[in-house]
Design an enzyme around this catalytic site. Sequence first.
Site, mmCIF file in Angstrom:
data_model
loop_
_atom_site.group_PDB
_atom_site.id
_atom_site.type_symbol
_atom_site.label_atom_id
_atom_site.label_comp_id
_atom_site.label_asym_id
_atom_site.label_seq_id
_atom_site.Cartn_x
_atom_site.Cartn_y
_atom_site.Cartn_z
ATOM 1 N N LYS A 3 4.557 3.010 6.208
ATOM 2 C CA LYS A 3 4.898 2.428 4.910
ATOM 3 C C LYS A 3 4.162 3.204 3.820
ATOM 4 O O LYS A 3 2.955 3.054 3.632
ATOM 5 C CB LYS A 3 4.529 0.950 4.820
ATOM 6 C CG LYS A 3 5.268 0.311 3.645
ATOM 7 C CD LYS A 3 4.597 -0.866 3.038
ATOM 8 C CE LYS A 3 3.475 -0.531 2.104
ATOM 9 N NZ LYS A 3 3.897 0.187 0.869
ATOM 10 N N GLU A 15 -15.377 1.421 -8.546
ATOM 11 C CA GLU A 15 -14.456 2.563 -8.519
ATOM 12 C C GLU A 15 -13.421 2.401 -9.634
ATOM 13 O O GLU A 15 -12.796 1.354 -9.748
ATOM 14 C CB GLU A 15 -13.722 2.644 -7.172
ATOM 15 C CG GLU A 15 -12.796 3.846 -7.104
ATOM 16 C CD GLU A 15 -11.932 3.884 -5.831
ATOM 17 O OE1 GLU A 15 -11.345 2.842 -5.468
ATOM 18 O OE2 GLU A 15 -11.830 4.961 -5.222
#
Length: 490
Positions: free
Chosen positions: A176, A388
Site C-alpha cells: 500500500k 519532527e
Amino acid sequence: MKQLRNYVDGRFVESDRRFDDVNPVDGSVVAEVHEADRATVDAAIAAGRRAVDGAWGAMRNTERAALLYRVAAEIERRFDDFLAAEVADTGKPISLARNVDVPRGAANFRVFADVLKTLPLEAFQTELDDGAQALNYTVRKPLGVVGVISPWNLPLLLLTWKVAPALACGNAVVCKPSEETPGTATLLAEVMDTVGVPAGAFNLVHGFGPGSAGEFITTNHGIDAITFTGESRTGSTIMRAAAEHVKPVSFELGGKNAAIIFADCDFERTLDGMMRALYLNSGQVCLCTERVFVERPLYERFVGALSARIATLRLGWPSDSATTMGPLISAEHRDKVLGYYALARDEGATIVAGGGVPEFGDARDNGFWVEPTVIAGLPDDARCITEEIFGPICHVAPFDTESEVIRRANSTPYGLAASIWTTSLNRAHRVSQAMKVGLAWVNTWFLRDLRTPFGGSGLSGIGREGGVHSMNFYSELTNVCIRIEQEERA
Ligand code: NAD
C-alpha cells in the site's frame, strides 16, 4: 483522466470509490485513484497465500533472482514513465528524481538479487561429551505474505527497498503506497505483470491508513509480517494491530537528526553537505537534519554563509533544470510545517532566513510551497527542537565542548541519523560512535551502501534493513541439527 487501479492476483482491479492524486506544484489533479475496499485487500492477501503455496513458492532462488534482474531492467526501460509519475506526484525537481528516486528503484532489485545469489548458509559443528558430533545449519524459508506500507517522500525508492528483499526471500507482498503518491507503485505493478512475476506474488492496493487499505492490511490475520516506513505515531498504531496476532514488524520511522560541525571542519565542503542535508527534497527525507550544532568560534561565519547559500536556492517548476527545491507534498503537510514556523516565533526564535510562503504570480500559488528557513536562539527543550517537522527548516545553535554537544545531540527520543563534520580523525571516530543513532555519517550525508544496516533506535524504528539484515527480517530461519555418530555400528 488517468486511472490508477489496484493490482490483485495478477489482474488490474477497479473500484467504485475513487480519490484524486494531486500535483503539489500547482494543486492540479494528476489522476484518479481506485481505493481498495476490505474485500479487495482480503483478496490480495488470499492471492499472496496461494502464490507462496504454489508456483511462486516453488520457484528456485536462481529463477527468482533472474526475475528480479528483469524487474530492474524493465524499470530502466520505462525510466521516463517512472520519472514523469514520480515528479507529477511529488513536485520534486526532475534532476532529483532522475539521479536518486528512479535509479535507486531499479538498483534495489539488482542489489537484493545479488544478495540472494551470494548469501551463505550459517553452520556450526558441535562437539558432544560422548564423542559424537552434531552438525547445525540454518535454512531460510519465506515468512509468507508480507504487508508493505510506505510513505510519500521517496515513493518508489522506499517501496522497492522493501518489496525487493521480500520477494527475493520468496514471500508474496501486498503493498500500500501512500495515498499522496500512488503513481510509481502502479507502474511497478505493470512492470511485475510484464516480466511475468507469478500471479499473487506482487499485489498493490491503493487507499488511506485508518478505515482504509492500510488498516485492512494490518488487521488481517492472513498477513505474516508487516514492514512499514512512515511516522512514529503511525508505527505505534500499526504495532498495536500487529500485536493482536503477534506478527513480526520492521519499522523505519521519524527522526530529529543532528549535525555537529566542529571549528576544524573543511568549511566549504561542510556547507555543501549541509545544504543537501537540510533542503534536499524540501527537507522531506527522514534523514534530513533539523538540529545543527556549530562550535562557537565558527558559529557566526557558518550562519552567515548558510543564509547566503539559501538565497541561491531556486524554487521552481520541476522540469526546469535550474530548480533546486520543490513544494511540500500536500496542503495538509504545508499547514503543519507553517504551524511550526509560527510556533518558532511564539517560542521566541530568531528567524535567520525564510519563514514564509513564496509568491510566484502564477499557477504555483495554488501549490504547497514554503520558504527554506533557518531559526536560532531556542532552548534545547523547545517544541521546534524536539518534534519532527519534516520540512525545509533547521535550528542552529552554538556549542563549546565535545562532551556537551554529544549530550545535547543525543537528548531526543528519536535515533535515526547524525552527521559529524571535522578533519580530526580521532574526533570523527569518537563522536560518531557516541551518537545514539542507526547511521552516523562523517563529512558526508545520505551516502548509502545498500548492503549496510539501515534503521533507527528509539522512536525512529525497530529492526534494521539492508543487505543480509533485510534477508533476515523477510525469512523464517530453521535450524537443522543432525547428530553424527563417530563409530560405525557393526
Ligand atoms: P504516515 O505515517 O502518515 O503514512 C505512511 C503510510 O502509512 C501511508 O501509506 C499511510 O497511508 C499509511 N497509514 C497511515 N495510517 C495508517 C494506519 N493507521 N494503518 C495502516 N497504515 C497507515 O507517514 P508519511 O507522512 O507518509 O511519511 C512521512 C514520515 O515518514 C516522516 O515521519 C518520516 O520521518 C518518515 N520516514 C521514515 C523513513 C525511515 O527510513 N526511517 C523514511 C522515510 C520517511
